[in-house]
Design a protein around this motif. Structure first.
Motif: not given
Length: 287
Positions: A98-106, A164-171
């Motif tokens: 979790x610490x290593x994830x970017x704010x938009x990370x998954x 939850x408000x910033x994550x990336x999901x590119x369908x």
């Protein structure tokens, strides 16, 4: 212990991930894939406790970067393997992720039926229940056929986001699948295919196929390609700290992402250095 800087070079690290992870820069990874040991023993153990974050003076155990926890009673029973040991093994690594994830990370956490329910409790605690995005079922059809129960032919992949408000999901970047009943949709839709659901039908790595590296727990490239495509952009950093055969690195390279692959196993390192020869290598001798 010195930090590890990330430049444009992909990286393979030979070492214990618990020691290596604190050396990586926080907030740099768009996507992290974790495929830990599945803890498949059979010691009969029952525990009725979980952990919660508390102030240091109340704590009876510590986690990643000194975070403090207390054990509290809860109905949480075990019937296969030493859960308390597995909790102690996995929890600090999830905190580090979790610490290593970017704010938009998954985060994609790949497990099987033995541990996934308890890992879900851990992830809810570390990420927050509102950051749970999906449970993906990877279904396959290979291996032994049980005769006294339904044969287990799937793995579970828990998907959590950092924000939850910033994550990336590119369908739009995800490979599409054929419709099971193409006659029920238009010809245009049938030709295009459909976006995968949370159940992924994908064969295992063929024992005789070109993709096979010889590493015993190798995962199919198609699985990792789909995760990387959905949850990162070209040029982003991806991380696998139980890297095994390096499939995350192979998928990231194919999709023009950058990667860090970490493993302590000598065989895994040998396989990755052959499979990903362009990556910079960091071993104990480089510390």
């Amino acid at each position: 212990m010195t930090g590890i800087s990330l430049d444009d070079a992909n990286l393979i690290v030979h070492g214990d991930n618990r020691d290596v992870l604190p050396r990586l820069p926080a907030g740099r990874f768009s996507m992290i894939y974790v495929d830990p040991p599945f803890n498949t023993g059979r010691a009969q153990v029952r525990r009725n406790q979980r952990n919660r974050r508390v102030e240091p003076e109340e704590a009876d155990r510590r986690g990643f970067k000194g975070r403090t926890y207390a054990s509290v009673l809860e109905t949480l029973s075990r019937y296969d393997d030493s859960f308390e040991d597995y909790w102690g093994f996995l929890l600090p690594r999830l905190e580090a992720a979790r610490e290593l994830l970017a704010d938009h990370g998954t985060l994609y956490l790949h497990l099987d039926y033995r541990e996934v329910h308890y890992a879900k409790v851990m992830c809810d605690m570390v990420f927050g229940r509102d950051c749970f995005l999906n449970e993906i079922i990877w279904a396959y059809d290979y291996g032994a056929r049980a005769k006294k129960r339904w044969p287990a032919k799937h793995d579970n992949i828990l998907v959590y986001v950092k924000d939850r408000s910033r994550y990336l999901f590119d369908a739009t970047e995800v490979d599409r699948e054929p419709y099971m009943a193409p006659g029920l949709v238009t010809a245009e839709k049938a030709a295009r295919g459909k976006l995968p659901t949370d159940v992924w039908w994908h064969t295992i790595v063929s024992p005789t196929g070109k993709e096979k590296t010889g590493y015993p727990t190798q995962k199919p490239l198609g699985l990792l390609r789909r995760m990387v495509a959905a949850s990162s952009r070209p040029g982003d950093w991806c991380l696998d700290f139980f890297a095994g055969s390096g499939t995350l690195g192979a998928a990231a390279r194919e999709l023009d992402r950058r990667f860090v692959c970490i493993d302590a196993n000598d065989q895994a390192i040998d396989v990755m250095r052959t499979r990903l020869p362009e990556a910079r290598f960091l071993g104990p001798e480089n510390d």
